[in-house]
Write a protein that holds these residues in place. Structure first.
Motif, PDB file in Angstrom:
ATOM      1  N   PHE A   1     -66.106  40.726 -16.990  1.00 32.99           N
ATOM      2  CA  PHE A   1     -65.376  39.893 -16.043  1.00 32.99           C
ATOM      3  C   PHE A   1     -65.176  40.643 -14.728  1.00 32.99           C
ATOM      4  O   PHE A   1     -64.788  41.814 -14.724  1.00 32.99           O
ATOM      5  N   TYR A   2     -65.465  39.972 -13.619  1.00 35.45           N
ATOM      6  CA  TYR A   2     -65.194  40.458 -12.273  1.00 35.45           C
ATOM      7  C   TYR A   2     -64.452  39.355 -11.546  1.00 35.45           C
ATOM      8  O   TYR A   2     -64.917  38.206 -11.534  1.00 35.45           O
ATOM      9  N   GLU A   3     -63.323  39.705 -10.978  1.00 34.44           N
ATOM     10  CA  GLU A   3     -62.497  38.722 -10.282  1.00 34.44           C
ATOM     11  C   GLU A   3     -62.214  37.513 -11.180  1.00 34.44           C
ATOM     12  O   GLU A   3     -62.314  36.363 -10.757  1.00 34.44           O
ATOM     13  N   ASP A   4     -61.922  37.786 -12.444  1.00 40.53           N
ATOM     14  CA  ASP A   4     -61.575  36.767 -13.445  1.00 40.53           C
ATOM     15  C   ASP A   4     -62.701  35.792 -13.760  1.00 40.53           C
ATOM     16  O   ASP A   4     -62.475  34.693 -14.260  1.00 40.53           O
ATOM     17  N   ARG A   5     -63.945  36.174 -13.468  1.00 38.78           N
ATOM     18  CA  ARG A   5     -65.111  35.353 -13.782  1.00 38.78           C
ATOM     19  C   ARG A   5     -66.131  36.222 -14.500  1.00 38.78           C
ATOM     20  O   ARG A   5     -66.314  37.388 -14.180  1.00 38.78           O
ATOM     21  N   ALA A   6     -66.838  35.628 -15.465  1.00 41.11           N
ATOM     22  CA  ALA A   6     -67.917  36.331 -16.159  1.00 41.11           C
ATOM     23  C   ALA A   6     -69.177  35.477 -16.103  1.00 41.11           C
ATOM     24  O   ALA A   6     -69.122  34.254 -16.272  1.00 41.11           O
ATOM     25  N   GLU A   7     -70.296  36.129 -15.874  1.00 39.55           N
ATOM     26  CA  GLU A   7     -71.580  35.436 -15.882  1.00 39.55           C
ATOM     27  C   GLU A   7     -71.950  35.120 -17.323  1.00 39.55           C
ATOM     28  O   GLU A   7     -71.763  35.945 -18.222  1.00 39.55           O
ATOM     29  N   VAL A   8     -72.483  33.925 -17.551  1.00 38.80           N
ATOM     30  CA  VAL A   8     -72.973  33.528 -18.868  1.00 38.80           C
ATOM     31  C   VAL A   8     -74.415  33.065 -18.743  1.00 38.80           C
ATOM     32  O   VAL A   8     -74.855  32.630 -17.686  1.00 38.80           O
ATOM     33  N   VAL A   9     -75.156  33.192 -19.850  1.00 37.22           N
ATOM     34  CA  VAL A   9     -76.539  32.733 -19.912  1.00 37.22           C
ATOM     35  C   VAL A   9     -76.655  31.825 -21.122  1.00 37.22           C
ATOM     36  O   VAL A   9     -76.296  32.211 -22.235  1.00 37.22           O
ATOM     37  N   ASN A  10     -77.156  30.605 -20.902  1.00 35.88           N
ATOM     38  CA  ASN A  10     -77.272  29.659 -22.010  1.00 35.88           C
ATOM     39  C   ASN A  10     -78.608  29.825 -22.737  1.00 35.88           C
ATOM     40  O   ASN A  10     -79.419  30.681 -22.388  1.00 35.88           O
TER      41      ASN A  10
ATOM     42  N   GLN B   1     -63.227  28.657 -20.038  1.00 37.58           N
ATOM     43  CA  GLN B   1     -63.604  27.405 -19.387  1.00 37.58           C
ATOM     44  C   GLN B   1     -64.745  27.643 -18.404  1.00 37.58           C
ATOM     45  O   GLN B   1     -64.737  28.617 -17.642  1.00 37.58           O
ATOM     46  N   VAL B   2     -65.728  26.766 -18.407  1.00 35.61           N
ATOM     47  CA  VAL B   2     -66.840  26.858 -17.460  1.00 35.61           C
ATOM     48  C   VAL B   2     -66.312  26.521 -16.070  1.00 35.61           C
ATOM     49  O   VAL B   2     -65.723  25.464 -15.862  1.00 35.61           O
ATOM     50  N   VAL B   3     -66.513  27.432 -15.123  1.00 34.73           N
ATOM     51  CA  VAL B   3     -66.100  27.177 -13.742  1.00 34.73           C
ATOM     52  C   VAL B   3     -67.296  26.894 -12.849  1.00 34.73           C
ATOM     53  O   VAL B   3     -67.166  26.236 -11.825  1.00 34.73           O
ATOM     54  N   ILE B   4     -68.468  27.399 -13.237  1.00 34.26           N
ATOM     55  CA  ILE B   4     -69.722  27.070 -12.565  1.00 34.26           C
ATOM     56  C   ILE B   4     -70.754  26.872 -13.667  1.00 34.26           C
ATOM     57  O   ILE B   4     -71.075  27.801 -14.416  1.00 34.26           O
TER      58      ILE B   4
END
Length: 85
Positions: free
Chosen positions: A27-36, A49-52
């Motif tokens: 997590f960076y700045e309360d966001r984590a990259e995900v890969v589907n 929760q998905v934000v992008i």
């Protein structure tokens, strides 16, 4: 990761998130990259929760409120879903 899922645990080893992604970054700045499962990338918040939505071929981590995303072979910065700078 089991069956294309990522699990987040706390310092005691308790599972706090079980997510349907094959990869989850730090997590960076309360966001984590995900890969589907289709290798598309997006971001979640710390609650899972998905934000992008994972629709991008490539992304980089958030910095100063923005993240680079690959759209039509060009990188743009985004702070939210499909809003580019």
């Amino acid at each position: 990761m089991l069956d294309n899922r990522s699990v987040v645990i706390d310092q005691s080893g308790n599972e706090i998130l079980n997510l349907p992604f094959r990869h989850l970054s730090n997590f960076y700045e309360d966001r984590a990259e995900v890969v589907n499962k289709d290798n598309k990338r997006g971001f979640i918040d710390k609650s899972g929760q998905v934000v992008i939505t994972a629709i991008y071929d490539d992304t980089k981590g958030f910095s100063e409120g923005l993240a680079p995303v690959l759209v039509n072979n060009s990188y743009y910065f985004t702070a939210s879903q499909r809003s580019y700078i």
